[in-house]
Design a protein around this motif. Structure first.
Motif, PDB file in Angstrom:
ATOM      1  N   ARG A 122      -1.012   1.283  -7.857  1.00  0.00           N
ATOM      2  CA  ARG A 122       0.103   1.618  -6.980  1.00  0.00           C
ATOM      3  C   ARG A 122       0.692   2.714  -8.511  1.00  0.00           C
ATOM      4  N   VAL A 123      -0.243   2.291  -9.688  1.00  0.00           N
ATOM      5  CA  VAL A 123       0.904   2.138 -10.925  1.00  0.00           C
ATOM      6  C   VAL A 123      -0.766   3.671 -11.298  1.00  0.00           C
ATOM      7  N   MET A 124      -1.905   3.539 -10.682  1.00  0.00           N
ATOM      8  CA  MET A 124      -2.851   4.196 -11.206  1.00  0.00           C
ATOM      9  C   MET A 124      -2.511   5.602 -11.451  1.00  0.00           C
ATOM     10  N   ASP A 125      -1.790   6.520 -11.289  1.00  0.00           N
ATOM     11  CA  ASP A 125      -1.747   8.289 -10.338  1.00  0.00           C
ATOM     12  C   ASP A 125      -0.422   8.538 -11.860  1.00  0.00           C
ATOM     13  N   LYS A 126       0.336   7.523 -12.367  1.00  0.00           N
ATOM     14  CA  LYS A 126       1.969   7.904 -12.999  1.00  0.00           C
ATOM     15  C   LYS A 126       0.881   7.305 -14.238  1.00  0.00           C
ATOM     16  N   ARG A 127      -0.097   7.231 -14.355  1.00  0.00           N
ATOM     17  CA  ARG A 127      -0.381   6.228 -15.689  1.00  0.00           C
ATOM     18  C   ARG A 127       1.123   4.769 -16.184  1.00  0.00           C
TER      19      ARG A 127
ATOM     20  N   GLN B 185       1.045  -0.660   0.034  1.00  0.00           N
ATOM     21  CA  GLN B 185       0.354  -0.046  -0.378  1.00  0.00           C
ATOM     22  C   GLN B 185       0.801   1.202  -0.147  1.00  0.00           C
TER      23      GLN B 185
ATOM     24  N   CYS C 288       2.299   3.813  -1.644  1.00  0.00           N
ATOM     25  CA  CYS C 288       3.497   4.203  -2.669  1.00  0.00           C
ATOM     26  C   CYS C 288       2.757   4.220  -4.240  1.00  0.00           C
ATOM     27  N   SER C 289       3.055   5.801  -5.002  1.00  0.00           N
ATOM     28  CA  SER C 289       3.139   5.721  -6.346  1.00  0.00           C
ATOM     29  C   SER C 289       4.169   5.222  -7.656  1.00  0.00           C
ATOM     30  N   LEU C 290       3.477   4.826  -8.357  1.00  0.00           N
ATOM     31  CA  LEU C 290       4.951   3.573  -8.870  1.00  0.00           C
ATOM     32  C   LEU C 290       5.372   4.432 -10.410  1.00  0.00           C
ATOM     33  N   ASP C 291       5.969   3.597 -11.309  1.00  0.00           N
ATOM     34  CA  ASP C 291       5.717   3.467 -12.674  1.00  0.00           C
ATOM     35  C   ASP C 291       5.633   2.845 -13.232  1.00  0.00           C
TER      36      ASP C 291
END
Length: 285
Positions: A185-190, A161, A163-166
């Motif tokens: 986790r990858v949603m924010d950065k697409r 839970q 983190c915002s990941l590439d």
């Protein structure tokens, strides 16, 4: 500029190119010779954001996952838009599997000169292959530092839970709750999800969500990778391995296919959730 100066500059360029090739070692040799793994390259060229390779053992699936991660982290992906300060995860089933498979492949293809720092969970960072790595900091060609974190499914969903990941690289099939957490986790950065696995558990949620793509997700892509697709695997070895397995094992371990007879009847069964202690009834005399 006279002739001697031109020859001297060419010699310096040749030495630099040779030095770079030696420095990058296994990564420089990856699919660069006469023999090329066509399905590995199809995976790298695909622009979809949820890509999966279903491959037999020794088909080359883990190599393409490791190289994909390193290309992204370093900022040198030949088929995608590159960025600096990339943050990604490599996810294994357990820490022991991490050490022996995904971590081992990353260290094989990652030149030492690109490593800025290594943080260990156990073992010594001057000998990372024998311990369990927490994070590797990698120098990005655009400046800044990229980070590869290692995770294992046996840690439980809660450890995935926040983190915002590439990208997330899933090496082998994860539990459904962890897969869904990685999607968040990858949603924010697409960002990207990519998986490399041998389908040993039968027709699980990955079979439905990725292979059948029952939700018609336009970002889902998959490929099957067999022993025959690996140009570095000898035919005599393929024959020997094939003779040692039954037809059901061959489907998954040679061809990377989902076997209907494999896995649990109820794959969602969890003994920690669905098993209760025995009920002891008092006997009246």
């Amino acid at each position: 500029m006279n002739r001697e100066e031109i020859i001297s500059r060419i010699a310096r360029i040749d030495r630099e190119l040779k030095s770079r090739k030696e420095d990058t070692g296994a990564l420089a040799a990856y699919n660069s010779g006469r023999k090329k793994h066509k399905k590995q390259m199809a995976f790298h060229r695909c622009k979809k954001r949820n890509r999966w390779v279903f491959g037999g053992n020794r088909s080359g699936k883990t190599e393409c996952g490791a190289v994909e991660a390193i290309w992204m982290l370093r900022g040198i992906h030949p088929y995608r838009k590159n960025r600096k300060d990339v943050f990604g995860w490599a996810v294994s089933l357990s820490q022991q599997v991490q050490r022996d498979v995904a971590q081992s492949k990353i260290l094989k293809y990652l030149p030492k000169s690109w490593i800025a720092e290594i943080t260990m969970l156990s073992g010594r960072k001057d000998s990372p292959s024998s311990g369990i790595i927490d994070q590797i900091k990698i120098k990005n060609v655009f400046g800044g530092i990229s980070t590869l974190g290692f995770k294992s499914c046996d840690q439980g969903r809660e450890k995935f839970q926040g983190c915002s990941l590439d990208f997330v690289w899933l090496d082998e099939e994860p539990p459904k709750d962890i897969y869904e957490e990685c999607l968040m986790r990858v949603m924010d950065k697409r960002g990207d999800i990519f998986g490399t696995m041998t389908p040993l558990k039968g027709e699980t949620f990955i079979y439905n969500e990725i292979y059948l793509n029952r939700r018609n997700n336009p970002q889902v892509w998959c490929e099957f990778m067999s022993w025959e697709d690996n140009p570095y695997l000898k035919k005599s070895e393929i024959k020997l391995l094939s003779q040692s397995m039954d037809s059901s094992s061959l489907d998954s371990r040679r061809y990377g296919k989902f076997s209907r007879g494999a896995g649990l009847v109820y794959p969602e069964f969890d003994s920690a959730v669905h098993v209760i202690p025995p009920i002891v009834r008092a006997i009246k005399v």
